[in-house]
Design a protein around this motif. Structure first.
Motif, PDB file in Angstrom:
ATOM      1  N   GLY A   1       0.794  -1.218   0.000  1.00  0.00           N
ATOM      2  CA  GLY A   1       0.000   0.000   0.000  1.00  0.00           C
ATOM      3  C   GLY A   1       0.825   1.265   0.000  1.00  0.00           C
ATOM      4  O   GLY A   1       0.432   2.273   0.587  1.00  0.00           O
ATOM      5  N   SER A   2       1.955   1.258  -0.692  1.00  0.00           N
ATOM      6  CA  SER A   2       2.906   2.366  -0.616  1.00  0.00           C
ATOM      7  C   SER A   2       2.758   3.393  -1.729  1.00  0.00           C
ATOM      8  O   SER A   2       3.493   4.380  -1.752  1.00  0.00           O
ATOM      9  N   VAL A   3       1.810   3.188  -2.645  1.00  0.00           N
ATOM     10  CA  VAL A   3       1.601   4.109  -3.764  1.00  0.00           C
ATOM     11  C   VAL A   3       0.110   4.467  -3.793  1.00  0.00           C
ATOM     12  O   VAL A   3      -0.733   3.579  -3.923  1.00  0.00           O
ATOM     13  N   PRO A   4      -0.245   5.759  -3.694  1.00  0.00           N
ATOM     14  CA  PRO A   4      -1.653   6.107  -3.482  1.00  0.00           C
ATOM     15  C   PRO A   4      -2.565   5.925  -4.686  1.00  0.00           C
ATOM     16  O   PRO A   4      -3.749   5.620  -4.509  1.00  0.00           O
ATOM     17  N   THR A   5      -2.069   6.118  -5.914  1.00  0.00           N
ATOM     18  CA  THR A   5      -2.945   6.060  -7.090  1.00  0.00           C
ATOM     19  C   THR A   5      -2.273   5.297  -8.227  1.00  0.00           C
ATOM     20  O   THR A   5      -1.055   5.106  -8.242  1.00  0.00           O
ATOM     21  N   LEU A   6      -3.086   4.912  -9.205  1.00  0.00           N
ATOM     22  CA  LEU A   6      -2.530   4.249 -10.389  1.00  0.00           C
ATOM     23  C   LEU A   6      -1.604   5.176 -11.155  1.00  0.00           C
ATOM     24  O   LEU A   6      -0.572   4.745 -11.672  1.00  0.00           O
ATOM     25  N   TYR A   7      -1.944   6.452 -11.242  1.00  0.00           N
ATOM     26  CA  TYR A   7      -1.065   7.400 -11.921  1.00  0.00           C
ATOM     27  C   TYR A   7       0.310   7.416 -11.246  1.00  0.00           C
ATOM     28  O   TYR A   7       1.344   7.382 -11.917  1.00  0.00           O
ATOM     29  N   ASP A   8       0.329   7.471  -9.918  1.00  0.00           N
ATOM     30  CA  ASP A   8       1.600   7.509  -9.189  1.00  0.00           C
ATOM     31  C   ASP A   8       2.397   6.230  -9.391  1.00  0.00           C
ATOM     32  O   ASP A   8       3.635   6.240  -9.323  1.00  0.00           O
ATOM     33  N   LEU A   9       1.707   5.117  -9.638  1.00  0.00           N
ATOM     34  CA  LEU A   9       2.396   3.850  -9.858  1.00  0.00           C
ATOM     35  C   LEU A   9       3.284   3.908 -11.093  1.00  0.00           C
ATOM     36  O   LEU A   9       4.294   3.192 -11.173  1.00  0.00           O
ATOM     37  N   PHE A  10       2.943   4.759 -12.051  1.00  0.00           N
ATOM     38  CA  PHE A  10       3.716   4.860 -13.286  1.00  0.00           C
ATOM     39  C   PHE A  10       4.815   5.915 -13.202  1.00  0.00           C
ATOM     40  O   PHE A  10       5.426   6.259 -14.223  1.00  0.00           O
TER      41      PHE A  10
ATOM     42  N   GLY B   1      15.453  10.900   7.558  1.00  0.00           N
ATOM     43  CA  GLY B   1      15.407  10.806   6.103  1.00  0.00           C
ATOM     44  C   GLY B   1      15.722   9.424   5.576  1.00  0.00           C
ATOM     45  O   GLY B   1      15.719   9.210   4.356  1.00  0.00           O
ATOM     46  N   ALA B   2      15.991   8.463   6.473  1.00  0.00           N
ATOM     47  CA  ALA B   2      16.317   7.097   6.042  1.00  0.00           C
ATOM     48  C   ALA B   2      15.048   6.361   5.604  1.00  0.00           C
ATOM     49  O   ALA B   2      13.978   6.554   6.184  1.00  0.00           O
ATOM     50  N   PRO B   3      15.152   5.514   4.578  1.00  0.00           N
ATOM     51  CA  PRO B   3      13.987   4.710   4.185  1.00  0.00           C
ATOM     52  C   PRO B   3      13.530   3.815   5.339  1.00  0.00           C
ATOM     53  O   PRO B   3      14.343   3.334   6.129  1.00  0.00           O
ATOM     54  N   ILE B   4      12.229   3.586   5.445  1.00  0.00           N
ATOM     55  CA  ILE B   4      11.652   2.759   6.501  1.00  0.00           C
ATOM     56  C   ILE B   4      11.413   1.357   5.953  1.00  0.00           C
ATOM     57  O   ILE B   4      10.570   1.172   5.064  1.00  0.00           O
ATOM     58  N   PRO B   5      12.141   0.345   6.433  1.00  0.00           N
ATOM     59  CA  PRO B   5      11.856  -1.024   5.999  1.00  0.00           C
ATOM     60  C   PRO B   5      10.391  -1.375   6.281  1.00  0.00           C
ATOM     61  O   PRO B   5       9.874  -1.132   7.365  1.00  0.00           O
ATOM     62  N   GLY B   6       9.740  -1.946   5.292  1.00  0.00           N
ATOM     63  CA  GLY B   6       8.305  -2.199   5.376  1.00  0.00           C
ATOM     64  C   GLY B   6       7.508  -1.184   4.594  1.00  0.00           C
ATOM     65  O   GLY B   6       6.382  -1.462   4.171  1.00  0.00           O
ATOM     66  N   ASN B   7       8.088   0.018   4.381  1.00  0.00           N
ATOM     67  CA  ASN B   7       7.368   1.099   3.706  1.00  0.00           C
ATOM     68  C   ASN B   7       7.994   1.519   2.378  1.00  0.00           C
ATOM     69  O   ASN B   7       7.640   2.574   1.845  1.00  0.00           O
ATOM     70  N   TYR B   8       8.923   0.736   1.840  1.00  0.00           N
ATOM     71  CA  TYR B   8       9.517   1.097   0.554  1.00  0.00           C
ATOM     72  C   TYR B   8       8.426   1.177  -0.526  1.00  0.00           C
ATOM     73  O   TYR B   8       7.559   0.298  -0.600  1.00  0.00           O
ATOM     74  N   ASN B   9       8.491   2.225  -1.348  1.00  0.00           N
ATOM     75  CA  ASN B   9       7.538   2.333  -2.457  1.00  0.00           C
ATOM     76  C   ASN B   9       8.209   2.054  -3.799  1.00  0.00           C
ATOM     77  O   ASN B   9       7.715   2.456  -4.848  1.00  0.00           O
TER      78      ASN B   9
END
Length: 653
Positions: free
Chosen positions: A544-553, A620-628
């Motif tokens: 669930g790390s990308v809010p919309t289909l547009y953002d997925l691209f 500012g470090a990436p959160i493991p579990g939340n990578y998009n």
């Protein structure tokens, strides 16, 4: 021999289903029920279910048991009291339940208690209801286990609504926006305060006990509540993580594995891996057509048995049993073996009927009259881009009303998928002391024997097999082979100098990433499936790390693997993020207002009940579990027009 056994199994299963009236899920719909489901401001799409089938789906018990019904009705939230003399809000107050993301479900013949959607009443008045009496002695002594209990069923996590002004669009089988983590925490906090605050406990006891109020009754109730709180707190401690799931996500596999670890009978069970890999609730239409189940393909649909014309898959039974174990089923594995069956609150006839009903659920079609007309010229261009990118090689096309064709979903290895690895990685590496499971065969009568300390997933399979066998004879056990993959980690390449999870400081996470990204086991992969109905399933990617289909691209700004410090010192450049727009790294979740242009929910963090973050706001470090990251097959090269064309095409699926 096997054929005769299957005939006996088919007859006994079907007879049981007929006795409880669950084979018929398409009875006539009365006018009273019609008015309680898809009426007023709620619009239901035609997904192949009758109104009565919907209402049954919302309320049927699978055997989940959270708290006795009388307790749930009396329980107050842990929030502070308002005006002097004013009692706190009830936990089941519709406003409180809505804040947690669960949907209302009006009173009807199927839901006489008026519980929220997916909250089911479960009761067994027989001696077999007295389960887990070592854990709940006061409850067993007081026959509380034979009372009506409240638990959750599939619908709580797999029913969605989209808001369109003052109207709501109901979508069956789509991911819910529930905050299960907060739900569990608030239940425990409410129980804790009920015991600590005597005025609260007095109100609670008077409502639960009513005319039977007595000194002894109050003392017994207090002991029973203490038991339940102790169990709930132990589960919370086992699943504890600083990572907030937020609305619409749950580390279901982590919760299930930790629950199994708590049933082994081992008092000093270590916590090896936290439940810190939340995933979106998957959309579940076409589930029965798939060969592998769950985001990481941990369960196989392997063998179908005929129940008077309806095929029920053995893998589906195990999958559903595992899920019920994770959401409050009572199960006792300490005194038995899988071959003798485990005593449990599992409602197997209902689960078979649920699977039958789910097998005819159609994916939702884009409703042009509600969400706007599809621009078919743009959609045609989008299909050309879809074909050019070879998307169909992983996402097999399927008509919305096709509920029969077998699907050949593609499992993509973690390193190739590029998305957050920890749902699959944690499940693969989770280990526990086996306790009572030690020495048993994984499938009861087949499979490897479970070692004294072993992978918890082997104990989960044994638990699920034993729970099902506990309601049938041992004939069923002969069918439970290869229901779940059972890979073992191999040694990581010792000379691999890459930096796993660049920017992350947690050495344990980096070590797990190294194992999981350099291992080729089939469990270390994510599933690509047909995209029919994908427009109704935001947010996107498995976590669930990308809010919309547009953002997925759009390309992502984080990466799983980069050069090591030594390589960089030798001149190797770190992989830089692409120039241009990137997927959002902060967005709101839990709102239901739909964006028909980008296709997803509107996600202003200031207007949303939860906020998703890819990076730690402090470091500012990436959160493991939340990578998009991941699912990027040349996104940076797409023009903005092509992205919108692709979105328009996906509306047609």
């Amino acid at each position: 021999m096997l054929r005769n056994g299957l005939v006996r199994l088919s007859i006994s299963c079907a007879a049981l289903l007929l006795c409880v009236g669950l084979l018929d899920t398409s009875r006539d719909v009365g006018a009273a029920e019609t008015d309680t489901v898809c009426s007023g401001s709620t619009v239901c799409l035609d997904q192949g279910w009758t109104l009565e089938q919907r209402q049954w789906w919302y309320s049927v018990s699978q055997g989940s048991r959270l708290l006795p019904l009388s307790w749930m009705r009396a329980l107050e939230t842990a929030e502070a009291v308002g005006a002097p003399g004013e009692a706190p809000q009830k936990f089941l107050d519709p406003a409180h339940i809505a804040r947690l993301g669960y949907l209302a479900n009006p009173v009807s013949p199927a839901n006489p208690e008026g519980l929220p959607l997916g909250f089911a009443v479960d009761q067994d008045t027989s001696r077999s209801a007295d389960i887990m009496c070592d854990t709940f002695p006061a409850a067993c002594d007081g026959l509380v286990m034979r009372q009506k209990w409240v638990g959750l069923n599939c619908a709580a996590c797999h029913t969605s609504e989209i808001e369109l002004g003052d109207r709501r669009l109901r979508i069956e089988g789509a991911p819910a926006m529930a905050d299960f983590q907060a739900f569990e925490e608030e239940i425990a906090a409410a129980l804790r305060l009920t015991l600590a605050d005597r005025s609260r406990f007095d109100r609670f006891a008077r409502e639960v006990l009513g005319d039977t109020m007595s000194i002894e009754g109050r003392q017994a109730l207090e002991a029973q509540v203490s038991e339940q709180l102790g169990w709930q707190q132990a589960l919370l401690d086992k699943n504890a993580t600083p990572l907030r799931y937020g609305h619409g996500r749950l580390d279901a596999q982590g919760h299930i594995l930790n629950k199994v670890a708590m049933t082994t009978g081992v008092a000093d069970q270590p916590r090896t891996i936290a439940a810190d890999a939340p995933a979106s609730y998957p959309f579940i239409w076409n589930t029965s057509q798939q060969g592998k189940i769950q985001w990481n393909g941990i369960a196989n649909n392997i063998f179908k048995i005929d129940l008077f014309g309806f095929e029920t898959d053995i893998g589906a039974l195990i999958r559903n049993t595992s899920e019920v174990v994770g959401v409050f089923a009572h199960i006792d594995t300490r005194r038995g073996k899988a071959t003798r069956g485990y005593a449990s609150s599992l409602r197997l006839p209902a689960m078979v009927a649920l699977e039958r009903q789910l097998s005819v659920l159609q994916s939702p079609r884009w409703p042009e009259e509600l969400l706007g007309r599809i621009d078919y010229d743009r959609a045609t261009k989008g299909k050309a881009v879809f074909d050019r990118m070879a998307c169909a090689s992983c996402h097999q096309p399927l008509a919305p009303d096709d509920t029969r064709s077998p699907l050949k979903e593609v499992m993509t290895p973690l390193a190739e998928a590029g998305t957050d690895i920890f749902l699959a990685c944690n499940t693969f590496l989770h280990r526990s002391k086996a306790g009572n499971f030690a020495g048993q065969k994984i499938f009861g009568v087949a499979g490897d024997r479970i070692a004294d300390t072993d992978f918890t997933r082997t104990m989960l399979v044994n638990t699920a097999v034993g729970a099902v066998a506990g309601q049938f004879d041992d004939l069923l056990l002969s069918l439970f082979t290869d229901v779940a993959p059972n890979g073992r980690p191999s040694a990581s390449p010792s000379l691999d100098r890459r930096d796993f999870l660049p920017g992350v400081d947690d050495p344990a996470k980096k070590a797990r990433a190294r194992v999981c990204l350099t291992n080729s086991d089939e469990l270390l992969a994510y599933k690509a499936r047909s995209l029919n109905g994908i427009w109704a399933t935001a947010p996107y990617l498995h976590n669930g790390s990308v809010p919309t289909l547009y953002d997925l691209f759009l390309p992502a700004g984080v990466q799983l693997v980069g050069p090591s410090e030594a390589d960089r010192a030798e001149g190797a450049a770190a992989t830089a993020g692409e120039v241009g727009p990137h997927r959002p790294e902060v967005f709101g979740v839990g709102g239901r207002t739909f964006d028909p242009m980008k296709v997803g929910f509107r996600s202003d963090p200031a207007l949303s009940p939860s906020v998703f973050r890819v990076r730690d706001p402090a470091t500012g470090a990436p959160i493991p579990g939340n990578y998009n990251s991941g699912h990027d097959y040349g996104n940076a090269a797409l023009s903005d027009a092509e992205r919108h064309d692709l979105v328009e095409y996906l509306k047609t699926l």
